[in-house]
Design a protein around this motif. Structure first.
Motif, PDB file in Angstrom:
ATOM      1  N   VAL A 186       0.851  -1.188   0.000  1.00 11.03           N
ATOM      2  CA  VAL A 186       0.000   0.000   0.000  1.00 11.03           C
ATOM      3  C   VAL A 186       0.892   1.245   0.000  1.00 11.03           C
ATOM      4  N   HIS A 187       0.521   2.220  -0.801  1.00  7.27           N
ATOM      5  CA  HIS A 187       1.257   3.485  -0.852  1.00  7.27           C
ATOM      6  C   HIS A 187       1.155   4.149   0.527  1.00  7.27           C
ATOM      7  N   PRO A 188       2.253   4.734   1.020  1.00  4.30           N
ATOM      8  CA  PRO A 188       2.215   5.357   2.350  1.00  4.30           C
ATOM      9  C   PRO A 188       1.198   6.491   2.463  1.00  4.30           C
ATOM     10  N   GLY A 189       0.881   7.149   1.381  1.00  5.49           N
ATOM     11  CA  GLY A 189      -0.131   8.198   1.414  1.00  5.49           C
ATOM     12  C   GLY A 189      -1.511   7.656   1.712  1.00  5.49           C
ATOM     13  N   VAL A 190      -1.802   6.482   1.175  1.00 12.21           N
ATOM     14  CA  VAL A 190      -3.084   5.828   1.440  1.00 12.21           C
ATOM     15  C   VAL A 190      -3.156   5.428   2.918  1.00 12.21           C
ATOM     16  N   VAL A 191      -2.034   4.954   3.445  1.00 10.06           N
ATOM     17  CA  VAL A 191      -1.968   4.595   4.869  1.00 10.06           C
ATOM     18  C   VAL A 191      -2.172   5.847   5.719  1.00 10.06           C
ATOM     19  N   PHE A 192      -1.529   6.942   5.349  1.00 14.55           N
ATOM     20  CA  PHE A 192      -1.664   8.194   6.089  1.00 14.55           C
ATOM     21  C   PHE A 192      -3.121   8.646   6.131  1.00 14.55           C
ATOM     22  N   LYS A 193      -3.794   8.560   4.997  1.00 11.36           N
ATOM     23  CA  LYS A 193      -5.196   8.966   4.954  1.00 11.36           C
ATOM     24  C   LYS A 193      -6.051   8.048   5.822  1.00 11.36           C
ATOM     25  N   ALA A 194      -5.896   6.741   5.662  1.00 12.87           N
ATOM     26  CA  ALA A 194      -6.735   5.779   6.376  1.00 12.87           C
ATOM     27  C   ALA A 194      -6.449   5.722   7.876  1.00 12.87           C
ATOM     28  N   ASP A 195      -5.184   5.852   8.241  1.00 13.34           N
ATOM     29  CA  ASP A 195      -4.798   5.683   9.648  1.00 13.34           C
ATOM     30  C   ASP A 195      -4.677   6.979  10.433  1.00 13.34           C
ATOM     31  N   VAL A 196      -4.578   8.106   9.729  1.00 14.70           N
ATOM     32  CA  VAL A 196      -4.387   9.386  10.427  1.00 14.70           C
ATOM     33  C   VAL A 196      -5.524  10.359  10.125  1.00 14.70           C
ATOM     34  N   LEU A 197      -5.661  10.737   8.865  1.00 15.23           N
ATOM     35  CA  LEU A 197      -6.638  11.765   8.531  1.00 15.23           C
ATOM     36  C   LEU A 197      -8.078  11.342   8.822  1.00 15.23           C
ATOM     37  N   ASP A 198      -8.474  10.191   8.315  1.00 14.88           N
ATOM     38  CA  ASP A 198      -9.861   9.749   8.486  1.00 14.88           C
ATOM     39  C   ASP A 198     -10.252   9.579   9.958  1.00 14.88           C
ATOM     40  N   PRO A 199      -9.446   8.856  10.766  1.00 21.67           N
ATOM     41  CA  PRO A 199      -9.842   8.707  12.177  1.00 21.67           C
ATOM     42  C   PRO A 199      -9.912  10.033  12.940  1.00 21.67           C
ATOM     43  N   LEU A 200      -9.075  10.988  12.563  1.00 19.11           N
ATOM     44  CA  LEU A 200      -9.083  12.283  13.236  1.00 19.11           C
ATOM     45  C   LEU A 200     -10.113  13.244  12.642  1.00 19.11           C
ATOM     46  N   GLY A 201     -10.702  12.870  11.527  1.00 13.37           N
ATOM     47  CA  GLY A 201     -11.676  13.727  10.870  1.00 13.37           C
ATOM     48  C   GLY A 201     -11.048  14.979  10.275  1.00 13.37           C
ATOM     49  N   LEU A 202      -9.782  14.861   9.886  1.00 12.72           N
ATOM     50  CA  LEU A 202      -9.057  16.010   9.326  1.00 12.72           C
ATOM     51  C   LEU A 202      -9.127  16.022   7.808  1.00 12.72           C
ATOM     52  N   SER A 203      -9.263  17.200   7.258  1.00 14.52           N
ATOM     53  CA  SER A 203      -9.189  17.352   5.808  1.00 14.52           C
ATOM     54  C   SER A 203      -7.727  17.429   5.398  1.00 14.52           C
ATOM     55  N   VAL A 204      -7.489  17.212   4.131  1.00 15.71           N
ATOM     56  CA  VAL A 204      -6.140  17.365   3.589  1.00 15.71           C
ATOM     57  C   VAL A 204      -5.671  18.804   3.800  1.00 15.71           C
ATOM     58  N   THR A 205      -6.562  19.741   3.613  1.00 19.32           N
ATOM     59  CA  THR A 205      -6.222  21.164   3.771  1.00 19.32           C
ATOM     60  C   THR A 205      -5.765  21.463   5.194  1.00 19.32           C
ATOM     61  N   ALA A 206      -6.520  20.994   6.186  1.00 22.28           N
ATOM     62  CA  ALA A 206      -6.167  21.249   7.590  1.00 22.28           C
ATOM     63  C   ALA A 206      -4.851  20.571   7.958  1.00 22.28           C
ATOM     64  N   ALA A 207      -4.662  19.338   7.500  1.00 22.99           N
ATOM     65  CA  ALA A 207      -3.427  18.609   7.809  1.00 22.99           C
ATOM     66  C   ALA A 207      -2.231  19.275   7.133  1.00 22.99           C
ATOM     67  N   ALA A 208      -2.403  19.690   5.907  1.00 20.96           N
ATOM     68  CA  ALA A 208      -1.309  20.347   5.178  1.00 20.96           C
ATOM     69  C   ALA A 208      -0.885  21.627   5.890  1.00 20.96           C
ATOM     70  N   LYS A 209      -1.850  22.391   6.322  1.00 19.04           N
ATOM     71  CA  LYS A 209      -1.546  23.633   7.033  1.00 19.04           C
ATOM     72  C   LYS A 209      -0.803  23.336   8.332  1.00 19.04           C
ATOM     73  N   ALA A 210      -1.268  22.341   9.082  1.00 18.77           N
ATOM     74  CA  ALA A 210      -0.633  21.987  10.363  1.00 18.77           C
ATOM     75  C   ALA A 210       0.789  21.483  10.175  1.00 18.77           C
ATOM     76  N   MET A 211       1.044  20.819   9.052  1.00 17.06           N
ATOM     77  CA  MET A 211       2.368  20.241   8.820  1.00 17.06           C
ATOM     78  C   MET A 211       3.285  21.161   8.017  1.00 17.06           C
ATOM     79  N   GLY A 212       2.763  22.273   7.528  1.00 19.36           N
ATOM     80  CA  GLY A 212       3.596  23.205   6.779  1.00 19.36           C
ATOM     81  C   GLY A 212       3.934  22.751   5.381  1.00 19.36           C
ATOM     82  N   VAL A 213       3.001  22.046   4.733  1.00 11.37           N
ATOM     83  CA  VAL A 213       3.192  21.621   3.340  1.00 11.37           C
ATOM     84  C   VAL A 213       2.014  22.144   2.524  1.00 11.37           C
ATOM     85  N   SER A 214       2.154  22.143   1.222  1.00  9.81           N
ATOM     86  CA  SER A 214       1.046  22.629   0.395  1.00  9.81           C
ATOM     87  C   SER A 214      -0.080  21.596   0.371  1.00  9.81           C
ATOM     88  N   ARG A 215      -1.288  22.105   0.237  1.00  6.07           N
ATOM     89  CA  ARG A 215      -2.449  21.224   0.146  1.00  6.07           C
ATOM     90  C   ARG A 215      -2.345  20.339  -1.091  1.00  6.07           C
TER      91      ARG A 215
END
Length: 103
Positions: free
Chosen positions: A10-39
């Motif tokens: 599995v691509h690590p991005g898919v893992v990140f979405k399934a294991d981090v973003l989805d359970p936390l209810g975070l959007s890509v936009t919110a996570a990108a801002k928090a991590m200092g990367v572009s959306r």
């Protein structure tokens, strides 16, 4: 002997979405801002279209309390599978260096 995997990792991005973003209810936009990367870059990553660079792995590890190595290992396994299952016909002309040295 090298074991060739038959199932694509599995691509690590898919893992990140399934294991981090989805359970936390975070959007890509919110996570990108928090991590200092572009959306856009994070979107490409979570959709499997961009690799997990060393820098991104460091940011993800810091943001999630995980290890940099875990993200880079996932990316390496994914990359190895991709190259092992690609059309590598162009490698037919590559010679063994040991054989060339003893010729």
């Amino acid at each position: 002997m090298t074991r060739i995997r038959t199932r694509k990792p599995v691509h690590p991005g898919v893992v990140f979405k399934a294991d981090v973003l989805d359970p936390l209810g975070l959007s890509v936009t919110a996570a990108a801002k928090a991590m200092g990367v572009s959306r856009k870059h994070l979107s490409l990553f979570v959709n499997g279209h961009a690799a997990c660079s060393k820098e991104l792995a460091l940011r993800i590890a810091k943001a999630t309390g995980t290890s940099v190595a875990s993200w880079l290992t996932m990316q390496t396994r994914y990359d190895v599978w991709e190259v092992e299952h690609a059309d590598n016909g162009y490698l037919a002309s590559v010679q063994s260096l040991a054989e060339v040295a003893h010729a």
